[in-house]
Design an enzyme around this catalytic site. Structure first.
Site, PDB file in Angstrom:
ATOM      1  N   LYS A 242       6.013  17.459  73.961  1.00 16.05           N
ATOM      2  CA  LYS A 242       6.216  18.694  73.201  1.00 16.05           C
ATOM      3  C   LYS A 242       4.944  19.546  73.113  1.00 16.05           C
ATOM      4  CE  LYS A 242       9.979  16.943  70.243  1.00 16.05           C
ATOM      5  NZ  LYS A 242      10.074  15.505  70.519  1.00 16.05           N
TER       6      LYS A 242
ATOM      7  N   LEU B  57       8.801   5.983  71.852  1.00 12.69           N
ATOM      8  CA  LEU B  57      10.000   5.434  72.462  1.00 12.69           C
ATOM      9  C   LEU B  57       9.770   3.925  72.528  1.00 12.69           C
ATOM     10  CD1 LEU B  57      10.525   7.859  75.504  1.00 12.69           C
ATOM     11  CD2 LEU B  57      11.933   7.760  73.439  1.00 12.69           C
TER      12      LEU B  57
ATOM     13  N   SER C 186       7.068  11.979  72.766  1.00 13.74           N
ATOM     14  CA  SER C 186       7.079  13.335  72.206  1.00 13.74           C
ATOM     15  C   SER C 186       5.761  14.092  72.376  1.00 13.74           C
ATOM     16  CB  SER C 186       7.463  13.301  70.731  1.00 13.74           C
ATOM     17  OG  SER C 186       8.848  13.092  70.598  1.00 13.74           O
TER      18      SER C 186
ATOM     19  N   SER D 290       9.068  16.764  64.921  1.00 14.46           N
ATOM     20  CA  SER D 290       9.309  16.328  66.300  1.00 14.46           C
ATOM     21  C   SER D 290      10.774  16.494  66.693  1.00 14.46           C
ATOM     22  CB  SER D 290       8.867  14.860  66.485  1.00 14.46           C
ATOM     23  OG  SER D 290       8.664  14.577  67.844  1.00 14.46           O
ATOM     24  N   ASN D 291      11.285  17.717  66.537  1.00 10.68           N
ATOM     25  CA  ASN D 291      12.702  17.990  66.772  1.00 10.68           C
ATOM     26  C   ASN D 291      12.972  18.150  68.267  1.00 10.68           C
ATOM     27  OD1 ASN D 291      15.262  19.501  67.014  1.00 10.68           O
ATOM     28  ND2 ASN D 291      15.197  19.486  64.785  1.00 10.68           N
ATOM     29  N   ASN D 292      13.692  17.195  68.835  1.00 15.93           N
ATOM     30  CA  ASN D 292      13.964  17.204  70.269  1.00 15.93           C
ATOM     31  C   ASN D 292      14.773  18.404  70.720  1.00 15.93           C
ATOM     32  OD1 ASN D 292      12.642  14.735  70.649  1.00 15.93           O
ATOM     33  ND2 ASN D 292      14.498  13.579  70.172  1.00 15.93           N
TER      34      ASN D 292
END
Length: 520
Positions: A79, A440, A76, A324-326
């Site tokens: 981002k 991940l 992330s 951390s909104n994908n």
């Protein structure tokens, strides 16, 4: 030697952070390379790969570099690039508009034509917003629509999932499908999902009580779970079947047990939005006699009936980056593609991000970005390029809003501390360090800003890959805490704490905010 105890803040027995200032430290920060090298030499990184850079935020001088050009999965931390490019390309004041339009003719309260629901990508749309749009239609005097309800999601293409996203995560809320028209079930704005709540029945043998939020018939429930006697296993699985909107609920829940609450993705979010809107229209006395049709553009000349504007991008960055909104990242990527090339596609959006990065001095030929969020294991960034981005954005006019969106170490407020709210507590980095987390399986990263003991702001990027343990976040924290406790007179070395054991079933390898209910 100075000692700070982590136990009170983290619930760890007999765990301490040890600090030591080397003798003869000078203005060149004697001991900093050795201190960080010691952290990276932890056994948890045996056989792994690390790319780490520390720089003076004002001068840009590199104070430490370990394989700064090594391309690793940033998770992330991707981002950081997406959010910065969005602020520049779309602008801090950008709002997504969702509107309702009509064609055909009006005969009193009857619309002899179609009703159109048009989205432009708003990832914050709630069922309540669709209710207000429906109220606007009713207030316009329309009570019956003889034609269809048409959902226009054509601002974006119809590719719903990103490149190389994990197939076994399809039902998981952090991998929702991307559409220009969708619904979020909560004010974390987890767009493209429903919340499924499972509670035990009154007696053993009863079927559990299952509810869905928002209330919608778009998803179907196949309940095969059983209520068992008090003290039995609370072992429930809630998962959507591939290619359908059938959600299977299996397992057992004891009488008086906690049950389960799961965020589950929907198949085809445009249809989900249309279904929620149709229900809202009915609740406001507006009947649509025709069927729902998806993916058709509003025709020229259609008349507006109601509209809704989202919060500004500068405000949207808070739930996006803190949690951390994908899906927010991917929506913004496609929105940037539309803004720059008239195409709401991943390719166009990624080209826009690359153009921004190149413009601020990031070496785009040294990175690979295939999505906006970092969900893909094909994303590759070296710490050196992430650090260059962190240095460059400090000169941007929107930097203050962007900086505000980064999680803050040990701040308990979810919309301040975000994914760092339980980390680095009881250390000089607490309420000091800001950074973007990334996780991940086998990949972890933390990049951001921290002020040292002498009041000097530092930029840091730590990207770790190919480790076999559940978590190396204590190592990231130790690097940042070491920086926070150092000054020009010397470096204080932080010993990484022992990580709490996290089992695979608890979501090992995922951002803490991706494990609902939120575990960070």
């Amino acid at each position: 030697m100075r000692h700070w105890t982590w136990a009170a803040a983290l619930g760890l027995a007999a765990a301490t952070l040890s600090w030591s200032a080397p003798a003869g430290a000078d203005a060149d920060r004697t001991g900093l390379p050795e201190a960080i090298d010691t952290v990276l030499g932890d056994a948890r990184m045996a056989g792994g790969a690390a790319s780490v850079v520390v720089a003076d935020a004002d001068s840009g001088d590199v104070l430490y570099a370990h394989q700064p050009d090594l391309r690793l999965m940033p998770a992330s931390n991707t981002k950081l690039a997406t959010s910065a490019a969005a602020m520049e390309i779309l602008g801090p004041g950008h709002r997504f508009t969702t509107d309702v339009l009509a064609d055909g003719r009006r005969h009193g309260s009857v619309l002899d034509g179609n009703l159109y629901l048009r989205g432009t990508g708003d990832p914050t749309l709630l069922a309540a917003d669709f209710d207000r749009l429906a109220a606007g239609v009713a207030a316009s005097g329309v009570k019956k629509v003889s034609g269809r309800l048409v959902a226009d999601d054509t601002r974006f293409d119809s590719v719903r999932l990103g490149r190389s996203w994990a197939a076994d995560d399809e039902s998981s809320y952090y991998e929702a499908q991307i559409s220009a028209l969708s619904v979020a079930p909560d004010t974390d704005y987890d767009t493209g999902t429903v919340i499924v709540q499972v509670a035990p029945g009154a007696r053993a043998g009863d079927e559990p009580v299952v509810t869905v939020m928002p209330r919608t018939g778009y998803v179907k429930l196949d309940v095969r779970a059983t209520t068992v006697a008090a003290g039995g296993a609370n072992a429930l699985t809630v998962e959507r079947r591939h290619g359908t909107n059938t959600i299977d609920i299996t397992g057992t829940v004891p009488v008086g047990g906690s049950g389960a609450k799961e965020w589950v993705t929907v198949w085809e979010p445009t249809g989900y939005a249309a279904a929620v809107f149709r229900d809202a229209l009915a609740a406001h006395g507006v009947q649509v006699t025709g069927a729902t049709r998806l993916g058709r553009a509003v025709p020229a000349g259609a008349r507006p009936l109601a509209a809704h504007d989202s919060m500004t991008l500068s405000d949207l960055l808070v739930p996006f980056m803190k949690l951390s909104n994908n899906m927010h990242a991917e929506v913004l990527t496609k929105a940037m593609g539309y803004e720059t090339a008239g195409k709401g596609t991943w390719d166009a959006g990624l080209a826009a991000i690359a153009g921004y990065l190149k413009g601020v001095g990031v070496e785009t030929d040294a990175i690979r970005q295939v999505d906006g969020s970092g969900l893909s294991r094909m994303d590759n960034f070296p710490a050196g390029q992430l650090a260059d981005l962190l240095l460059a954005v400090r000169a941007e006019p929107w930097y203050a809003d962007w900086y505000r969106s980064l999680p803050v170490a040990c701040d308990p407020d979810r919309f301040v501390g975000g994914t760092l709210r339980s980390r680095m507590c009881g250390t000089p980095a607490a309420l000091n360090a800001r950074g973007k987390t990334g996780s991940l399986t086998g990949a972890s990263a933390l990049s951001g800003y921290v002020t040292d003991a002498g009041g000097r702001e530092l930029v840091y990027s730590v990207v770790l890959n190919n480790f076999l343990v559940d978590s190396v976040k204590p190592l990231e924290d130790a690097v940042v805490v070491t920086l926070a406790g150092s000054d020009a007179g010397g470096t204080e070395t932080a010993t990484p704490r022992k990580a709490a054991v996290v089992t695979r079933d608890e979501g090992s390898g995922l951002e803490c905010s991706w494990r609902k209910p939120v575990q960070c």
